[in-house]
Design a protein around this motif. Sequence first.
Motif, mmCIF file in Angstrom:
data_model
loop_
_atom_site.group_PDB
_atom_site.id
_atom_site.type_symbol
_atom_site.label_atom_id
_atom_site.label_comp_id
_atom_site.label_asym_id
_atom_site.label_seq_id
_atom_site.Cartn_x
_atom_site.Cartn_y
_atom_site.Cartn_z
ATOM 1 N N ASP A 1 0.878 -1.193 -0.068
ATOM 2 C CA ASP A 1 0.021 0.004 -0.163
ATOM 3 C C ASP A 1 0.730 1.583 -0.031
ATOM 4 O OD1 ASP A 1 -2.413 1.253 0.289
ATOM 5 O OD2 ASP A 1 -1.841 1.868 2.492
ATOM 6 N N PRO A 2 0.699 2.120 -1.044
ATOM 7 C CA PRO A 2 0.348 1.686 -2.424
ATOM 8 C C PRO A 2 1.581 1.334 -3.421
ATOM 9 C CG PRO A 2 0.532 4.105 -2.216
ATOM 10 C CD PRO A 2 1.031 3.650 -0.957
ATOM 11 N N ILE A 3 1.338 0.427 -4.141
ATOM 12 C CA ILE A 3 2.264 0.007 -4.921
ATOM 13 C C ILE A 3 2.585 0.847 -6.092
ATOM 14 C CG2 ILE A 3 0.920 -1.047 -6.953
ATOM 15 C CD1 ILE A 3 2.980 -3.528 -6.957
ATOM 16 N N SER A 4 1.880 2.023 -6.424
ATOM 17 C CA SER A 4 2.158 2.986 -7.249
ATOM 18 C C SER A 4 2.995 4.045 -7.015
ATOM 19 C CB SER A 4 0.962 3.834 -7.682
ATOM 20 O OG SER A 4 0.240 4.417 -6.502
ATOM 21 N N ALA A 5 3.429 4.051 -5.537
ATOM 22 C CA ALA A 5 4.388 4.815 -4.877
ATOM 23 C C ALA A 5 6.035 4.427 -5.597
ATOM 24 C CB ALA A 5 4.610 4.740 -3.393
ATOM 25 N N ILE A 6 6.173 3.483 -5.950
ATOM 26 C CA ILE A 6 7.454 2.964 -6.441
ATOM 27 C C ILE A 6 7.741 3.826 -7.719
ATOM 28 C CG2 ILE A 6 7.651 0.830 -5.204
ATOM 29 C CD1 ILE A 6 6.820 -0.643 -7.794
ATOM 30 N N ALA A 7 6.800 4.374 -8.390
ATOM 31 C CA ALA A 7 6.992 5.015 -9.618
ATOM 32 C C ALA A 7 7.883 6.333 -9.257
ATOM 33 C CB ALA A 7 5.692 5.653 -9.957
ATOM 34 N N LYS A 8 8.025 6.547 -8.047
ATOM 35 C CA LYS A 8 8.766 7.943 -7.787
ATOM 36 C C LYS A 8 10.034 7.525 -7.806
ATOM 37 C CE LYS A 8 6.365 8.843 -3.859
ATOM 38 N NZ LYS A 8 5.882 9.438 -2.730
ATOM 39 N N ALA A 9 10.646 6.084 -7.449
ATOM 40 C CA ALA A 9 11.777 5.832 -7.452
ATOM 41 C C ALA A 9 12.575 5.196 -8.753
ATOM 42 C CB ALA A 9 11.975 4.785 -6.364
ATOM 43 N N GLY A 10 13.023 6.267 -9.694
ATOM 44 C CA GLY A 10 13.674 5.690 -10.823
ATOM 45 C C GLY A 10 12.916 5.873 -12.064
ATOM 46 N N GLY A 11 11.486 6.298 -11.815
ATOM 47 C CA GLY A 11 10.683 6.454 -13.306
ATOM 48 C C GLY A 11 9.933 5.448 -13.333
ATOM 49 N N ILE A 12 8.941 5.721 -14.442
ATOM 50 C CA ILE A 12 7.865 4.792 -14.606
ATOM 51 C C ILE A 12 8.237 3.681 -15.094
ATOM 52 C CG2 ILE A 12 7.225 5.797 -16.835
ATOM 53 C CD1 ILE A 12 4.714 4.682 -14.101
ATOM 54 N N ALA A 13 9.127 3.598 -16.059
ATOM 55 C CA ALA A 13 9.418 2.238 -16.579
ATOM 56 C C ALA A 13 10.168 1.123 -15.727
ATOM 57 C CB ALA A 13 10.604 2.575 -17.960
ATOM 58 N N ALA A 14 10.912 1.653 -14.912
ATOM 59 C CA ALA A 14 11.449 0.687 -13.585
ATOM 60 C C ALA A 14 10.457 0.292 -12.918
ATOM 61 C CB ALA A 14 12.336 1.317 -12.846
ATOM 62 N N ALA A 15 9.365 1.431 -12.468
ATOM 63 C CA ALA A 15 8.259 0.944 -11.693
ATOM 64 C C ALA A 15 7.334 -0.294 -12.240
ATOM 65 C CB ALA A 15 7.310 2.115 -11.268
ATOM 66 N N ARG A 16 7.044 0.217 -13.536
ATOM 67 C CA ARG A 16 6.076 -0.911 -14.106
ATOM 68 C C ARG A 16 6.802 -2.455 -14.154
ATOM 69 N NH1 ARG A 16 5.015 2.016 -19.969
ATOM 70 N NH2 ARG A 16 3.627 3.545 -19.292
ATOM 71 N N ALA A 17 8.278 -2.454 -14.604
ATOM 72 C CA ALA A 17 8.785 -3.766 -14.328
ATOM 73 C C ALA A 17 8.665 -4.251 -12.985
ATOM 74 C CB ALA A 17 10.332 -3.600 -14.851
ATOM 75 N N VAL A 18 8.884 -3.451 -12.033
ATOM 76 C CA VAL A 18 8.903 -4.057 -10.781
ATOM 77 C C VAL A 18 7.484 -4.637 -10.265
ATOM 78 C CG1 VAL A 18 9.200 -3.601 -8.260
ATOM 79 C CG2 VAL A 18 11.113 -2.811 -9.947
ATOM 80 N N ALA A 19 6.673 -3.722 -10.650
ATOM 81 C CA ALA A 19 5.257 -4.090 -10.154
ATOM 82 C C ALA A 19 4.674 -5.446 -10.871
ATOM 83 C CB ALA A 19 4.346 -2.921 -10.669
ATOM 84 N N ASN A 20 5.025 -5.661 -12.168
ATOM 85 C CA ASN A 20 4.692 -6.758 -12.785
ATOM 86 C C ASN A 20 5.487 -8.106 -12.430
ATOM 87 O OD1 ASN A 20 2.987 -6.300 -15.455
ATOM 88 N ND2 ASN A 20 3.954 -4.503 -15.117
ATOM 89 N N ARG A 21 6.596 -7.882 -12.044
ATOM 90 C CA ARG A 21 7.514 -8.851 -11.671
ATOM 91 C C ARG A 21 7.051 -9.364 -10.155
ATOM 92 N NH1 ARG A 21 13.489 -6.853 -12.004
ATOM 93 N NH2 ARG A 21 13.901 -8.576 -10.713
ATOM 94 N N PHE A 22 6.634 -8.261 -9.265
ATOM 95 C CA PHE A 22 6.247 -8.574 -7.939
ATOM 96 C C PHE A 22 4.899 -9.527 -8.113
ATOM 97 C CE2 PHE A 22 3.132 -7.678 -4.602
ATOM 98 C CZ PHE A 22 4.043 -8.229 -3.496
ATOM 99 N N ILE A 23 3.969 -8.983 -8.930
ATOM 100 C CA ILE A 23 2.660 -9.842 -8.993
ATOM 101 C C ILE A 23 2.881 -11.297 -9.590
ATOM 102 C CG2 ILE A 23 0.504 -9.957 -10.689
ATOM 103 C CD1 ILE A 23 0.477 -7.725 -8.320
ATOM 104 N N TYR A 24 3.645 -11.443 -10.522
ATOM 105 C CA TYR A 24 4.262 -12.761 -11.003
ATOM 106 C C TYR A 24 4.849 -13.378 -9.662
ATOM 107 C CZ TYR A 24 3.340 -11.458 -15.747
ATOM 108 O OH TYR A 24 2.669 -11.156 -16.771
#
Length: 607
Positions: free
Chosen positions: A371-394
């Motif tokens: 809570d919230p996973i969208s906060a990681i977009a502030k750490a290194g940009g949206i591209a890295a946040a997308r990759a991390v969020a998807n990898r975490f769900i998997y």
Amino acid sequence: MSGKKNTVPQILPKIATGIPGFDELSRGGLPRYRTSLLKGGPGSGKTVFALQSLVNAVRRRQEPGIFVAFEESTRQIVANAASFDWGLPALARSKLFFLDAKLSPEVVQSGEFDLTGMLAMLKAKKDEMGAKWIVFDGVDVLLTLLQNPISEMREIYRIRDWLADNEVNAAIITAKIDGGSSEIVNYGFMQFMVDCVVRFERRLEHGVALHRLEITKYRGSDFVAGEYPVSFGPSGMEVGAPEPAEIRQVASGERVSAGFERLDTMLGGGLFRGSSTLITGVPGTSKTTLAGKFAEAACRRGERTLFVSFDESADRIARNLTSVGIQLKTHVKSGVLRMYSSRTETIGAEDHLVRLKALIREHRPRCMVIDPISAIAKAGGIAAARAVANRFIYLAKDEKITVMVTAINEGDQPETEATDLQISTIADTWIHLSYLIRSGERNRALTIIKSRGTWHSNQVRELVLSDAGPMLADVYTAGGEVLMGTLRWEKEGAERAKTIQRRAEFDHKRGELQVAEADTRVRIKALQQDLERQRVELALYSSDNEARIVSSSDRENELRRIRSADPAGRAATGIVPSLAKRRASGSSGNSGRNSGRKNKKEARHAS
């Protein structure tokens, strides 16, 4: 036929480094019995990679190693590695040998300089220990003292030949590259003499330091091309290798509660075990409240649960949730619940993922909240946040963890995610929270956009918060519109007033009917009494009439008998002589008259 024999190509033998992600990228690790080059700028992770490979070789396969340091003292290297859980000092006393080959800038070169003496000493130490790994860290720093390109190249090849002659399982050389180039300063030829080249890079994106790794060369072997993120955690370096192409997750039919009964009903019975749920909404729509209710329900079932929060302390979250009837502190004390908080802007998104993996290994949760996973977009940009969020769900699905994540979106449309993490497509269930603003009032609304594999409600329900916890109100419609909040309260009040009025009118009419019914009963009773009186009178009348009829019949019969000429008939009557005599005397006068009439009638008839 040709006389030549078919030869099967030999597969290049490899040896695993034990570094998560790298062995997957390299299809097995570093080339065995050959030399690998690690190149990169300052702080990019070359030394950590080399040292971690040595530590893993000792801890996993009991293979001793030698670490030759040309740039830093061995004391500094051991101190720097203390942040990792390697237990390096203990290993250095038994299975690892550190050679401090750093020269002082005050050393004055006299005559020819070469590495023959050092290499001879290393061979003796190798034979003594039975070393299987060797690392030359920062060899370019030593060679710059030669100030002769030809001599520098000669010593590089001397190291290569020594490694080939001594046949260690793996040999690693590290060297720096120029900040504006990908080539090693003055030693670009080194990439051609080794069998494997790995490039490390450290750069800033959005003010956050990001580390990357790329295998640029691997003789005799396939490898995964491309640049991949590198992160550092308690156990050392980890490479964000791509997920396997084939998905082999096992689907479970078991249901678990989403937090409370009415939400479970909207979801057709709850969430599937091992599924992922995404909750989106603008700030203040109670995303954390639903996530906390889910975590509390899991703890009450006795399931180990992990609650990860970004940019807000765990204690503050637990306190705030108490106001809506959610008690988490008791579960934290019991050890069933682990709460972890982190600032998103201090490290990169990949480092956050490494920490999450470490927490999962430590706590082994069955349920998890981010809570919230969208906060990681502030750490290194949206591209890295997308990759991390998807990898975490998997990752959560692979570990069979039932996970609930929240994401903030700046708009209020359920079809969009302002965070642009693009995890709504891989989440199994998507719950959206929004505001309904009408008549100067905000009301929270909940809708289920999707829930794979199960029936789910398509209604928009009002989410009501109280000290007893979150609750979903029944749908209330008026004129084809769903009403919430004050409008609903006013409409319900008006409907209650109408109901009361109709009930009063009904009671009044029922009273009138009861009075009329009483009057009717009185009238019916009077009529029944009158009818009974008339029946009595009729019976008396009938009795008198029957008596009269009987008396008249008797007289008629008596007259007929008297008139009869049959003496037997008169004797059979048993009438007293006086009455018979009186009747006889009366009859004689009448018979004379009757006889006269009869004679006259007969005379008229004859004429």
